[in-house]
Design an enzyme around this catalytic site. Structure first.
Site, mmCIF file in Angstrom:
data_model
loop_
_atom_site.group_PDB
_atom_site.id
_atom_site.type_symbol
_atom_site.label_atom_id
_atom_site.label_comp_id
_atom_site.label_asym_id
_atom_site.label_seq_id
_atom_site.Cartn_x
_atom_site.Cartn_y
_atom_site.Cartn_z
ATOM 1 N N GLU A 26 31.407 40.140 30.195
ATOM 2 C CA GLU A 26 30.533 39.598 29.135
ATOM 3 C C GLU A 26 30.633 38.080 28.967
ATOM 4 O O GLU A 26 30.835 37.589 27.866
ATOM 5 C CB GLU A 26 30.832 40.302 27.809
ATOM 6 C CG GLU A 26 30.633 41.792 27.892
ATOM 7 C CD GLU A 26 31.009 42.534 26.605
ATOM 8 O OE1 GLU A 26 31.296 41.868 25.600
ATOM 9 O OE2 GLU A 26 31.000 43.780 26.627
ATOM 10 N N ASN A 40 31.090 42.303 34.900
ATOM 11 C CA ASN A 40 30.557 43.393 34.082
ATOM 12 C C ASN A 40 29.895 42.830 32.826
ATOM 13 O O ASN A 40 30.470 41.978 32.144
ATOM 14 C CB ASN A 40 31.744 44.294 33.676
ATOM 15 C CG ASN A 40 31.337 45.593 33.015
ATOM 16 O OD1 ASN A 40 30.477 46.315 33.538
ATOM 17 N ND2 ASN A 40 31.944 45.912 31.880
ATOM 18 N N HIS A 98 24.379 50.102 27.653
ATOM 19 C CA HIS A 98 24.390 50.636 26.280
ATOM 20 C C HIS A 98 22.949 50.558 25.765
ATOM 21 O O HIS A 98 22.443 49.474 25.473
ATOM 22 C CB HIS A 98 25.298 49.789 25.375
ATOM 23 C CG HIS A 98 26.736 49.848 25.744
ATOM 24 N ND1 HIS A 98 27.492 50.999 25.595
ATOM 25 C CD2 HIS A 98 27.577 48.921 26.263
ATOM 26 C CE1 HIS A 98 28.728 50.766 25.992
ATOM 27 N NE2 HIS A 98 28.809 49.515 26.414
ATOM 28 N N GLU A 112 29.229 51.693 31.531
ATOM 29 C CA GLU A 112 29.546 52.098 30.146
ATOM 30 C C GLU A 112 28.355 52.831 29.536
ATOM 31 O O GLU A 112 28.019 52.625 28.361
ATOM 32 C CB GLU A 112 29.894 50.861 29.287
ATOM 33 C CG GLU A 112 31.022 50.037 29.856
ATOM 34 C CD GLU A 112 31.410 48.832 28.992
ATOM 35 O OE1 GLU A 112 30.994 48.763 27.817
ATOM 36 O OE2 GLU A 112 32.139 47.968 29.496
ATOM 37 N N ASP A 158 25.735 54.742 27.636
ATOM 38 C CA ASP A 158 25.456 55.619 26.499
ATOM 39 C C ASP A 158 24.064 55.289 25.970
ATOM 40 O O ASP A 158 23.585 54.168 26.109
ATOM 41 C CB ASP A 158 26.539 55.593 25.410
ATOM 42 C CG ASP A 158 26.843 54.220 24.833
ATOM 43 O OD1 ASP A 158 26.102 53.263 25.130
ATOM 44 O OD2 ASP A 158 27.819 54.106 24.070
HETATM 45 O O1 9MR Z 1 34.421 51.385 22.879
HETATM 46 C C1 9MR Z 1 35.227 50.274 22.547
HETATM 47 C C2 9MR Z 1 35.592 50.337 21.079
HETATM 48 O O2 9MR Z 1 36.459 51.434 20.831
HETATM 49 C C3 9MR Z 1 36.252 49.034 20.648
HETATM 50 O O3 9MR Z 1 36.459 49.051 19.247
HETATM 51 C C4 9MR Z 1 35.378 47.878 21.049
HETATM 52 C C5 9MR Z 1 36.006 46.568 20.664
HETATM 53 O O4 9MR Z 1 35.290 45.486 21.150
HETATM 54 O O5 9MR Z 1 35.165 47.904 22.461
HETATM 55 C C6 9MR Z 1 34.453 49.026 22.852
HETATM 56 O O6 9MR Z 1 34.183 48.957 24.221
HETATM 57 C C7 9MR Z 1 33.360 47.875 24.654
HETATM 58 C C8 9MR Z 1 33.740 47.564 26.061
HETATM 59 O O7 9MR Z 1 35.119 47.309 26.167
HETATM 60 C C9 9MR Z 1 32.957 46.363 26.571
HETATM 61 N N1 9MR Z 1 31.540 46.568 26.435
HETATM 62 C C10 9MR Z 1 31.094 47.002 25.140
HETATM 63 C C11 9MR Z 1 31.873 48.230 24.688
HETATM 64 C C12 9MR Z 1 31.314 48.767 23.390
HETATM 65 O O8 9MR Z 1 31.471 47.856 22.347
#
Ligand code: 9MR
Length: 456
Positions: free
Chosen positions: A167, A210, A247, A276, A278
């Site tokens: 990111e 990513n 997402h 990722e 969803d």
């Molecule tokens: O799913 C993850 C969530 O449990 C955490 O609180 C969050 C914190 O930033 O991160 C989420 O996972 C993220 C992933 O690591 C990177 N891309 C976005 C995902 C969803 O927010």
């Protein structure tokens, strides 16, 4: 998605989804099963038949929940740690590394023979404040090198793909790099520096950039990431792969031309992975979109696998959006079958020939009795294949009347004696569920009779 390829797949898919009638049962307790049993088919097996993996994000803390782990082990062959491999978990203070939770994920993957996606080495978020506060370029460069090296050495040989950088671009129309500590202190070169370090540590791992909101081809962010990757490839920066987080929700729907985006990146010579996935929603619309993403990956030979961002809706990072393939009770949703069928039809796996392996059986038990009524419970079991729906009938003897039902959708014939009960969700292979009803006896205590269980 509406490509010619997709509609061909859909046509085959419809042919494959033929109902099979199995199982006759009376209240006496007989269960008769017929039909062709075929091997259990899972997302992982169906994806493997196309040469791809099918993974999920996993929370180490949920591995003790039996249904969670059973679903994980059955359906998936790749794991991404949802949080426990992030910088704040692994190196919460300078030079202090804690792999205890992260290792539980790695150990589970090892025991189950699953691949691992390493997520993530350098990211502005879930980054401890001691890193965010560094202002010296030399110090930050050294800290970044130490983190990448220590983590990759610890898991060397165990990780198929690493999200080396996560990111790094802004949302919106600027196409700019995100204003992170790495960008501010090190300037544009920090991303390629991270890739060079990672390549030095583990030249065999697949090294990925990513990001999210990089799905529609023409947006500024997608173009900015594409230009960076094209530049890296042309200059020999060791990048092997681009991860598309995927997402999706109504504000950010699956693009019509998703496979074009994936193919354009693949044409640069890198692997593409859906990392990722969803999709907010439910029912037909959600299933259609999940099928579309799967099809987009299948349309691109260099799309090597799909990871969904969690096992069950109930533990999703956005649970209220119900964005995953299994509901809160681990029942496979319509979206699950859309993905599975799309994979099966591409992989030439079972299910493509209309062989009719979808089966179910029903059994009856009286669970409670009062002076004027009793409760009955019917257990519905799927055969050796996952089923998307089931139905059966319950016939009572007049003057009996069914006065209440639960856990299913009930309808009656004109006599009012024959109730048809239908599923509200599917069942995994070998899975079971129950529905119940109250019978007002009006003086007649005969047990009800069950019809066949019909599965599709
Ligand atoms: O799913 C993850 C969530 O449990 C955490 O609180 C969050 C914190 O930033 O991160 C989420 O996972 C993220 C992933 O690591 C990177 N891309 C976005 C995902 C969803 O927010």
């Amino acid at each position: 998605m509406s490509t010619a390829h997709q509609s061909r797949v859909r046509t085959r898919l419809r042919k494959a989804v033929t109902a099979a009638v199995v199982g006759v049962m009376t209240a006496g307790g007989l269960v008769a099963a017929a039909g062709t049993a075929s091997a259990q088919t899972t997302l992982a097996e169906a994806a493997a038949a196309t040469g791809r993996y099918f993974g999920t994000a996993v929370a180490a803390g949920r591995l003790g929940e039996q249904d969670y782990t059973a679903t994980l082990n059955r359906e998936f062959n790749s794991i991404t740690a949802e949080n426990s491999w992030k910088w704040e978990s692994l190196q919460p203070s300078p030079g202090y590394f804690d792999f205890s939770t992260a290792d539980r994920i790695a150990e589970h993957a090892r025991q189950q023979g699953m691949e691992i996606r390493g997520h993530t080495l350098v990211w502005h978020s879930q980054l401890p404040s001691w890193v965010q506060n560094i202002s010296s370029p030399d110090e930050l460069r050294q800290v970044m090198r130490n983190h990448i090296t220590t983590v990759m050495e610890h898991y060397k040989g165990q990780v198929r793909s690493w999200d080396v950088v996560n990111e790094a671009f802004e949302d919106g129309s600027s196409g700019a790099r995100r204003n992170s500590v790495f960008q501010r202190v090190l300037g544009d070169s920090w991303i390629e520096e991270a890739f060079y370090i990672a390549h030095e540590v583990d030249p065999d791992a697949t090294l990925c950039y990513n990001d999210y909101n990089t799905d529609a081809w023409n947006t500024a962010k997608t173009q900015a990431v594409y230009n960076m990757v094209a530049d890296f490839v042309s200059r020999g920066v060791p990048i092997d792969c681009v991860g598309f987080q995927a997402h999706f929700n109504s504000g950010n729907p699956v693009p019509e031309n998703y496979h074009i985006t994936l193919q354009n990146f693949a044409d640069l010579g890198v692997e593409v992975q859906i990392t990722e996935l969803d999709i907010a929603g439910w029912g037909d619309s959600q299933a259609e979109q999940f099928g579309g993403v799967t099809l987009a990956c299948l349309a691109v030979p260099k799309c090597t696998g799909i990871t969904v961002w969690g096992v069950t809706d109930k533990y999703s990072w956005r649970a209220e959006d119900t964005p995953l393939l299994f509901d809160g009770n681990y029942n496979p949703k319509q979206a699950y079958y859309a993905v599975l069928d799309t994979l099966l039809n591409a992989g030439g796996g079972d299910g493509g020939d209309g062989g009719g392996g979808a089966t179910c059986t029903v059994t009856y038990a009286e669970t409670q009795r009062w002076g004027d009524r009793f409760n009955g419970e019917v257990t519905v079991r799927a055969g050796n294949e996952a089923i998307r729906s089931w139905s059966t009938t319950v016939t009572v003897t007049p003057p009996q009347k069914i006065s209440a039902t639960w856990n299913g959708e009930a309808s009656w014939d004109t006599s009012g004696n024959v109730m048809t009960m239908r599923s509200t969700s599917g069942l995994p292979a070998g899975g079971q569920t129950t529905f119940g009803f109250t019978v007002m006896t009006n003086g007649n205590w005969a047990p009800p009779t069950l019809g066949s269980c019909v599965a599709s």
